[in-house]
Motif scaffolding. Structure first.
Motif, short mmCIF file in Angstrom:
data_model
loop_
_atom_site.label_atom_id
_atom_site.label_comp_id
_atom_site.label_asym_id
_atom_site.label_seq_id
_atom_site.Cartn_x
_atom_site.Cartn_y
_atom_site.Cartn_z
N LYS A 1 4.37 -9.71 -6.68
CA LYS A 1 5.68 -9.72 -7.16
C LYS A 1 6.12 -9.26 -8.44
O LYS A 1 7.00 -8.32 -8.36
N GLY A 2 5.35 -9.58 -9.48
CA GLY A 2 5.50 -9.05 -10.65
C GLY A 2 5.52 -7.69 -10.91
O GLY A 2 6.18 -6.93 -11.75
N SER A 3 4.31 -7.27 -10.45
CA SER A 3 4.14 -5.65 -10.58
C SER A 3 4.96 -4.94 -9.60
O SER A 3 5.58 -3.55 -10.21
N TYR A 4 5.43 -5.44 -8.36
CA TYR A 4 6.19 -4.53 -7.36
C TYR A 4 7.72 -4.54 -7.98
O TYR A 4 8.35 -3.60 -7.84
N VAL B 1 7.43 -6.51 3.05
CA VAL B 1 7.59 -7.43 1.86
C VAL B 1 7.89 -8.72 2.33
O VAL B 1 9.00 -8.98 3.13
N ALA B 2 7.33 -9.65 1.77
CA ALA B 2 7.16 -10.96 2.05
C ALA B 2 8.44 -11.55 1.42
O ALA B 2 8.83 -11.18 0.51
N THR B 3 8.70 -12.80 1.97
CA THR B 3 10.03 -13.53 1.20
C THR B 3 9.34 -13.97 0.07
O THR B 3 10.27 -14.16 -0.95
N SER B 4 8.19 -13.97 -0.57
CA SER B 4 7.66 -14.42 -1.85
C SER B 4 7.67 -13.42 -2.90
O SER B 4 7.84 -13.59 -4.03
N GLY B 5 8.05 -11.86 -2.28
CA GLY B 5 8.37 -11.07 -3.30
C GLY B 5 6.98 -10.18 -3.31
O GLY B 5 7.19 -8.94 -3.75
N HIS B 6 5.98 -10.48 -2.74
CA HIS B 6 4.93 -9.59 -2.58
C HIS B 6 4.84 -8.71 -1.66
O HIS B 6 5.60 -8.88 -0.72
N ALA B 7 4.29 -7.36 -1.79
CA ALA B 7 4.21 -6.35 -0.90
C ALA B 7 2.91 -6.00 -0.47
O ALA B 7 2.19 -5.99 -1.16
N TYR B 8 2.90 -5.76 1.06
CA TYR B 8 1.63 -5.41 1.56
C TYR B 8 1.47 -4.22 2.50
O TYR B 8 2.86 -3.91 3.15
N PHE B 9 0.72 -3.21 2.15
CA PHE B 9 0.73 -1.86 2.87
C PHE B 9 -0.60 -1.51 3.08
O PHE B 9 -1.56 -1.98 2.65
#
Length: 443
Positions: free
Chosen positions: A63-66, A40-48
């Motif tokens: 971010k909005g969806s996460y 989870v990046a500082t921007s709020g986006h998640a990557y996996f």
């Protein structure tokens, strides 16, 4: 020999065309797999990465969806992700843009439940201090549930049996499956904004964790939290717990139990009314008896207070006379002492025994007159005191009453001094030397 013209792409052109094909053909798709390498990046986006035994695909969740995911993924969790395929052109890789996820299996559902419960509890939605008490006997009840099935029938049956005449309004809603959470939220908000309902019941029958999942949705929990009137959750059976149960002002183990909590029993209400009526009667009796005692004491206490004031004034006059006599005595003694001193000085100057003896005799005569004067004044004061006491005794209302007279008073304690002050039919009190009579004026 192939003479067809050769088509040549730049890397960007080829990547762009591939991206266009993928974004057109692979939209709103569901992909199952196991989560790996979650960041989870500082921007709020998640990557996996989502993988199975044979392959893997990179995933990105903006971010909005996460933030709106009902549970958060972690490494090793098997889930079902919905999204679209896009190409990340700087690396020439395609990836799944995840918009929502669903758990796979009972364990994942329980995980989603625990994660949401922990988060909402930290926000204060479960705090006992914010829970509101139910109205004692609400007459307007709103219920959000399915219009078919045993829940609404049992609820209405209990209401009619225990306390008929209450008003119940049903907001029909799906309680399971797609769109059910939205309908439940809509019903709660309807009763909250309308101002008609005094209490709202959210109800459904029992079922598995998947069946009850509508009432584990965050949107339903927040609608209950924001409702303007108290909310009762009556979800499933006694052993079933949902997020709605923790947020609601009161949890009922079953929908029928919710109806019993709302209504109470007619007999219990009648018992409460009888008890309140008895306490009120006792309180009124005490007030009346106390008032009668105080009004009865007004007449006698008023006469006694008047006598006491007169006695005190006469006693003050006696005290003044006593102080005056004491002052005269002191003045007389002082004058005699001065005369004795003067004679003594004269005798000492003349040194004549005869003149000294004469002076002593004069002093004795003066002292006798002083004593006689003081005695006469004290006697006169005592005679005045006796006369005043005799007059006071003659003026005492009680002494007058003892001689056969009476005091006629109204109910409020006022004294009737002439026949014109009384009215025919009026009830009066006659105070005698001993005791009191209640009379009615004939004419």
């Amino acid at each position: 020999m192939d003479l067809a013209p050769r088509r040549q792409y730049t890397v960007s052109e080829l990547t762009g065309e591939i991206a266009g094909i993928l974004s057109t053909e692979f939209t709103n798709i569901w992909v199952s797999g196991e989560v790996s390498g979650l960041k989870v990046a500082t921007s709020g986006h998640a990557y996996f990465t989502l993988k199975d035994d044979g392959a893997q695909i990179r995933c990105a969740c903006w971010k909005g969806s996460y933030r709106l995911l009902r549970f958060k993924p972690h490494d090793g969790l098997a889930l079902l992700a919905r999204g679209r395929v896009e190409v990340y052109e700087p690396r020439g890789e395609y990836q799944l843009i995840v918009e929502t996820i669903e758990p796979l299996g009972q364990g994942a559902l329980q995980l989603a439940f625990e994660q949401l419960k922990k988060r909402l509890e930290a926000e204060g939605l479960f705090a006992a201090g914010r829970k509101r008490a139910l109205p004692k006997l609400p007459r307007r009840i709103g219920i959000v549930t399915s219009p078919t099935g045993a829940v609404i029938r049992d609820f209405l049956h209990v209401i009619e049996r225990r306390f008929p005449g209450l008003h119940v309004r049903l907001w029909p809603a799906l309680v399971q499956g797609a769109g059910s959470a939205e309908q439940v939220v809509e019903g709660i908000r309807h009763f909250s904004a309308g101002g008609w309902a005094e209490v709202v019941v959210v109800a459904r029958g029992g079922g598995s964790l998947e069946d009850l999942w509508t009432f584990n949705e965050e949107s339903v929990a927040r609608a209950i939290f924001e409702c303007a009137v108290p909310v009762i959750s009556a979800i499933g059976h006694e052993t079933d717990f949902t997020i709605a149960d923790f947020v609601a002002d009161l949890r009922a183990p079953t929908p029928s139990a919710a109806a019993e909590v709302i209504t109470g029993t007619r007999e219990a209400m009648l018992d409460q009314i009888d008890s309140a009526q008895w306490r009120m009667t006792q309180a009124l009796r005490f007030v009346i008896v106390d008032a009668q005692r105080r009004w009865s004491a007004v007449g006698v206490e008023g006469v006694q207070a008047s006598i006491a004031r007169k006695i005190n004034r006469l006693q003050q006059r006696v005290d003044d006379a006593d102080f005056a006599l004491r002052g005269v005595g002191r003045e007389t003694v002082g004058a005699a002492r001065e005369r004795w001193t003067e004679l003594d000085l004269r005798l000492r100057r003349l040194d004549l025994r005869l003149r000294m003896g004469e002076g002593r005799r004069r002093w004795e005569r003066a002292g006798g007159r002083l004593e006689e004067l003081i005695g006469r004044r004290l006697g006169a004061a005592e005679r005045r005191l006796e006369v005043g006491t005799a007059k006071l005794a003659q003026l005492s209302p009680l002494a007058i009453l003892e001689r056969g007279y009476a005091v006629v008073m109204r109910g409020d304690g006022g004294v009737v001094r002439s026949a014109e002050e009384a009215k025919a039919g009026e009830e009066l009190r006659v105070r005698l030397g001993r005791g009191e009579l209640g009379v009615r004026v004939v004419k």
